[in-house]
Design a protein around this motif. Structure first.
Motif, mmCIF file in Angstrom:
data_model
loop_
_atom_site.group_PDB
_atom_site.id
_atom_site.type_symbol
_atom_site.label_atom_id
_atom_site.label_comp_id
_atom_site.label_asym_id
_atom_site.label_seq_id
_atom_site.Cartn_x
_atom_site.Cartn_y
_atom_site.Cartn_z
ATOM 1 N N ARG A 30 52.833 38.768 73.814
ATOM 2 C CA ARG A 30 52.025 37.898 74.459
ATOM 3 C C ARG A 30 50.752 38.750 75.313
ATOM 4 N NH1 ARG A 30 53.083 32.980 76.622
ATOM 5 N NH2 ARG A 30 55.507 33.278 75.837
ATOM 6 N N ASP A 173 50.526 34.271 66.920
ATOM 7 C CA ASP A 173 51.744 33.790 68.035
ATOM 8 C C ASP A 173 52.711 33.414 67.090
ATOM 9 O OD1 ASP A 173 53.377 32.602 69.796
ATOM 10 O OD2 ASP A 173 52.179 31.477 70.789
ATOM 11 N N ASP A 175 55.270 31.599 67.398
ATOM 12 C CA ASP A 175 55.443 30.454 67.847
ATOM 13 C C ASP A 175 54.959 29.460 66.978
ATOM 14 O OD1 ASP A 175 57.383 30.985 69.684
ATOM 15 O OD2 ASP A 175 56.262 30.672 71.509
ATOM 16 N N HIS A 212 55.272 25.018 81.363
ATOM 17 C CA HIS A 212 56.240 25.393 80.510
ATOM 18 C C HIS A 212 55.417 25.578 78.990
ATOM 19 C CE1 HIS A 212 59.169 26.032 83.197
ATOM 20 N NE2 HIS A 212 60.128 25.375 82.824
ATOM 21 N N TYR A 219 46.720 35.720 71.275
ATOM 22 C CA TYR A 219 47.369 37.061 71.475
ATOM 23 C C TYR A 219 46.759 38.189 71.169
ATOM 24 C CZ TYR A 219 51.558 34.608 72.909
ATOM 25 O OH TYR A 219 52.563 33.664 73.718
ATOM 26 N N LYS A 231 50.400 26.997 73.944
ATOM 27 C CA LYS A 231 51.461 28.016 74.099
ATOM 28 C C LYS A 231 52.666 27.403 74.868
ATOM 29 C CE LYS A 231 48.790 31.402 72.596
ATOM 30 N NZ LYS A 231 49.133 32.238 71.443
ATOM 31 N N TYR A 233 56.307 29.004 77.049
ATOM 32 C CA TYR A 233 57.369 29.797 77.317
ATOM 33 C C TYR A 233 58.676 29.301 76.768
ATOM 34 C CZ TYR A 233 54.101 31.122 80.982
ATOM 35 O OH TYR A 233 52.906 31.876 81.404
ATOM 36 N N ARG A 235 61.726 30.393 76.042
ATOM 37 C CA ARG A 235 63.230 30.419 76.761
ATOM 38 C C ARG A 235 63.242 29.546 77.898
ATOM 39 N NH1 ARG A 235 67.990 31.074 75.855
ATOM 40 N NH2 ARG A 235 67.462 32.475 74.431
ATOM 41 N N LYS A 236 62.063 29.303 78.663
ATOM 42 C CA LYS A 236 61.962 28.267 79.678
ATOM 43 C C LYS A 236 62.068 26.995 79.167
ATOM 44 C CE LYS A 236 59.337 31.111 83.215
ATOM 45 N NZ LYS A 236 58.244 31.211 84.059
#
Length: 352
Positions: A30, A173, A175, A212, A219, A231, A233, A235-236
């Motif tokens: 990140r 990224d 993701d 979230h 990045y 984008k 998060y 894990r959240k």
């Protein structure tokens, strides 16, 4: 009053992008620093967690509204209705029409209006508008369609979920490997003996959870500083979903007064295989039970996460007998559930 899904359709783009095609990407943390292990390891871990092996990307000439139109045509044909009798067209998406190679989202006019134009519907009383509700947008649009019909404001609604996420991802990224393109659609009608919506639940959690999922720069520090990409998060999002989605599913099922043992299939947003499995386990645990084998159809392995399109596409494929070892028949009880940006959650109990 019985309100049913009388027709379904979906469109999966023809461009298949396998995980191996990300081996040459320059994935970064990140903060823009290098990740401390190679892309082969990144992809191996990604596959183990998400279950995704390949995903579909839209053809260059197709935008989100085009995918929605192609899915809508199939749903109208499946329902065997006259398109001129549609009272509402509701198109759930997140980013509008995105042209390959360009960065600006296009939502003027609405995607629903574009689909009405492509379908050549002449009836001016057919109202077309868009739904922005994150990944649960298609389910929320079904809930709104039910409300319109129940209130007497209409008898027939076309509900579409579509996205071209491949055009809004940051190549630096990791993701970005999650996201995909596609569209699914359904006709919702007041009818008799063709199924019925038994209950629903919707929630928005915006006290600390609102961002979230969000828009932010690449990045790569020197890459297109004025462009923003999807984008999250991760894990959240994972922890939020595993905590709140099972409770919302239980709320919905309890309101419908259907016993959990009657559920034939659970059509859950195809976001992440491990996360979806954890949600289902926790949902059944609330009833002191374990999930039956084969309760959760999954297509994320081949289609990736196409956001609002995942559930209508999955349901359409199972309904048409296109998913091995999964089928539904008249009288079966199914549960739909989704979670996504906002943070929004919803669920529907439906009798086929």
């Amino acid at each position: 009053m019985e309100i049913a899904i009388t027709g379904t359709g979906s469109y999966l783009p023809s461009i298949v992008t396998k995980n191996e095609e990300f081996l040459e990407h320059d994935f970064l943390e990140r903060d823009g620093t290098a990740i401390q292990y190679g892309n082969d390891t990144i992809i191996e871990k990604f596959t183990a967690i998400t279950g995704i092996v390949e995903r579909r990307y839209a053809e260059d000439e197709h935008k989100t509204s085009d995918l929605g139109f192609l899915a809508a045509e199939k749903a109208i044909d499946d329902a065997q209705i006259d398109k001129e009798q549609i009272d509402y067209i509701i198109f759930a998406h997140n980013f509008g029409d995105l042209t390959k190679g360009k960065v600006q989202s296009d939502t003027l006019p609405s995607l629903a209006t574009r689909v009405k134009h492509l379908l050549q519907i002449k009836n001016s009383s057919c109202v077309a508008y868009d739904m922005i509700f994150g990944c649960p947008g298609w389910l929320e649009a079904v809930i709104q369609a039910k409300a319109f019909i129940q209130s007497g404001m209409g008898n027939t609604c076309l509900v579409i979920g579509g996205e071209t996420l491949s055009r809004i991802i940051d190549p630096n990224d990791r993701d970005s490997m999650i996201y995909a393109d596609g569209a699914g659609a359904a006709i919702i009608q007041k009818t008799k003996g063709q199924g019925r919506i038994l209950g629903h639940a919707s929630q928005t959690h915006a006290n600390g959870e609102a961002y979230h999922l969000f828009f932010d720069k690449s990045y790569h520090p020197d890459s297109c500083p004025n462009i923003r990409y999807i984008k999250m998060y991760g894990r959240k999002v994972y922890e939020f979903a595993c905590t709140h989605v099972p409770q919302a599913m239980k709320e919905c099922l309890d309101k419908s007064e259907v016993a959990i043992d009657r559920i034939k299939k659970i059509f859950i947003h195809q976001a992440n295989e491990k996360m979806d499995e954890a949600i289902i386990k926790r949902f059944y645990r609330l009833y002191k039970k374990t999930p039956p084998v084969g309760i959760m159809p999954m297509i994320i392995q081949e289609t990736g996460n196409s956001s609002v399109a995942t559930i209508p596409t999955l349901f359409d494929r199972v309904k048409r007998g296109l998913l091995q070892d999964h089928s539904i028949e008249k009288g079966d009880i199914v549960l739909f559930a989704s979670v996504g940006a906002g943070m929004n959650i919803n669920a529907i109990v439906y009798e086929v």
